[in-house]
Design a protein around this motif. Structure first.
Motif: not given
Ligand SMILES: *Cc1c(COP(=O)(O)O)cnc(C)c1O
Length: 363
Positions: A2-23
């Protein structure tokens, strides 16, 4: 882990792998539309309604700090920097490096910025004020109302590094008459590291557009302001992080928007602080941001606590640098962590603290 650091932080699921189906190709009207939409939403969160006033750089936050210094501070300017820690010092070093005319308000650790201190610099012909509103290195949140009134009274441009207060505390450019805001992707926005954003008031943009020849060609901000009108950047941006940005902005909206988001971060900070008091841990007395809580230890080595949390439990918290390395740790409240994670952190932290205290007694 678990990350309790100021950044990079524990990311939200919605922001992971967003790249997969994009141009990946970005010189397209479709990508421009994504940029327009994201910039519009981000500008609203920052509280700036001026059109075409937000640009983004493929670089970490420090690059945006440097670009703003170099593109907006001119020979006839006299700058005041608030220096209460590592990031204030960074602004000073950037001013020095680029031969800018500046003075700094030096705040030693533990000292809050008060009206008495600030108004020692009243009526002294300063033209701009630079501040890291939340001095992340120690966790002090300066009083934006106080600073804003001071700048208005002295007719100064107000430049705010809001990297570690944006999306954790009440921040709004219009409300507080702020001329320039710097934020970056890996802190309050909870995205991958690599993008930074600069949002400006009308008069600040005019100033930047009048900067003839900044020392860096890549960070000539005129090019960025000219390109953003068509939803583009002069050079290849971190395309993937722009997709992450779109995802988090939609997510914040779906969670109820800015106020609900700030309340959610505040609730985690309050829960943590209440618990810290119950455990008898010491929290510094200066004003704090909701982004993180600093804990002060007198009877154990704080650096050891950070290392043990990481090595034994894969829990990451921020250590401090310099003279505070043995005394202070910082725990972040942004990112995808919940109350259970906080409870677990306290349990683990306390077990280590008990051991470290016993060790001190044995020496
Ligand atoms: C994190 C941070 C920065 C940016 O640091 P980078 O390592 O360049 O991303 C700048 N200012 C403040 C106040 C910060 O917390």
């Amino acid at each position: 882990m678990k990350h309790f650091i100021v950044g990079p932080v524990e990311m939200y699921p919605c922001t992971k792998d967003v790249y997969k189906n994009e141009m990946v190709y970005f010189r397209t009207p479709e990508f421009s539309n994504i940029v327009f939409d994201s910039i519009d939403k981000l500008s609203k969160l920052i509280g700036n309604t001026e059109p075409n006033s937000l640009i983004y750089l493929t670089a970490s936050g420090t690059a945006a700090m440097e670009a703003v210094v170099e593109n907006s501070v001119f020979e006839n300017d006299k700058v005041l920097v608030i220096n209460g820690g590592t990031f204030g010092k960074r602004f000073c070093e950037l001013m020095k490096y680029h031969n800018k005319n500046y003075d700094s308000i030096e705040l030693p650790w533990g000292k809050a910025l008060t009206k008495d201190i600030l108004y020692q610099y009243d009526n002294m012909n300063y033209t701009m004020l630079f501040v890291n509103l939340h001095e992340t290195s120690v966790g002090q949140l300066y009083d934006i109302q106080l600073i804003s009134e001071f700048c208005k009274k002295n007719n100064m441009l107000l430049v705010v590094d809001a990297i570690s207060t944006f999306l954790a505390d009440d921040y709004d450019m219009n409300k507080f008459d702020i001329d320039c805001t710097i934020v970056s992707s890996q802190k309050g926005l909870c995205l991958s590291a690599g993008l930074s954003f600069v949002s400006v008031s009308k008069r600040m943009k005019e100033k930047i557009l009048n900067c003839i020849k900044p020392s860096s060609s890549y960070f000539d901000l005129k090019d960025y302001f000219n390109n953003i009108k068509r939803g583009q950047t002069p050079y290849t941006p971190a395309v993937a992080i722009m997709y992450e940005l779109r995802a988090i902005l939609n997510y914040i909206e779906s969670c109820g928007g800015k106020k609900a988001w700030l309340d959610y971060i505040a609730s985690k900070a309050q829960y943590f602080r209440k618990k810290a008091c119950e455990y008898g841990y010491q929290i510094p007395s200066y004003p704090l941001s909701n982004m993180l809580t600093p804990l002060y230890f007198e009877d154990i080595n704080a650096g050891e606590l950070v290392a043990e949390l990481k090595d034994r439990f894969q829990i990451y918290v921020n250590p401090c640098g310099g003279e505070l390395a043995d005394k202070l740790i910082r725990i972040s409240h942004i990112g995808n962590t919940n109350i259970e994670d906080i409870d677990n952190l306290f349990e683990k932290m306390n077990s280590i603290i008990v051991e470290l205290k016993n060790k001190e007694l044995c020496i």
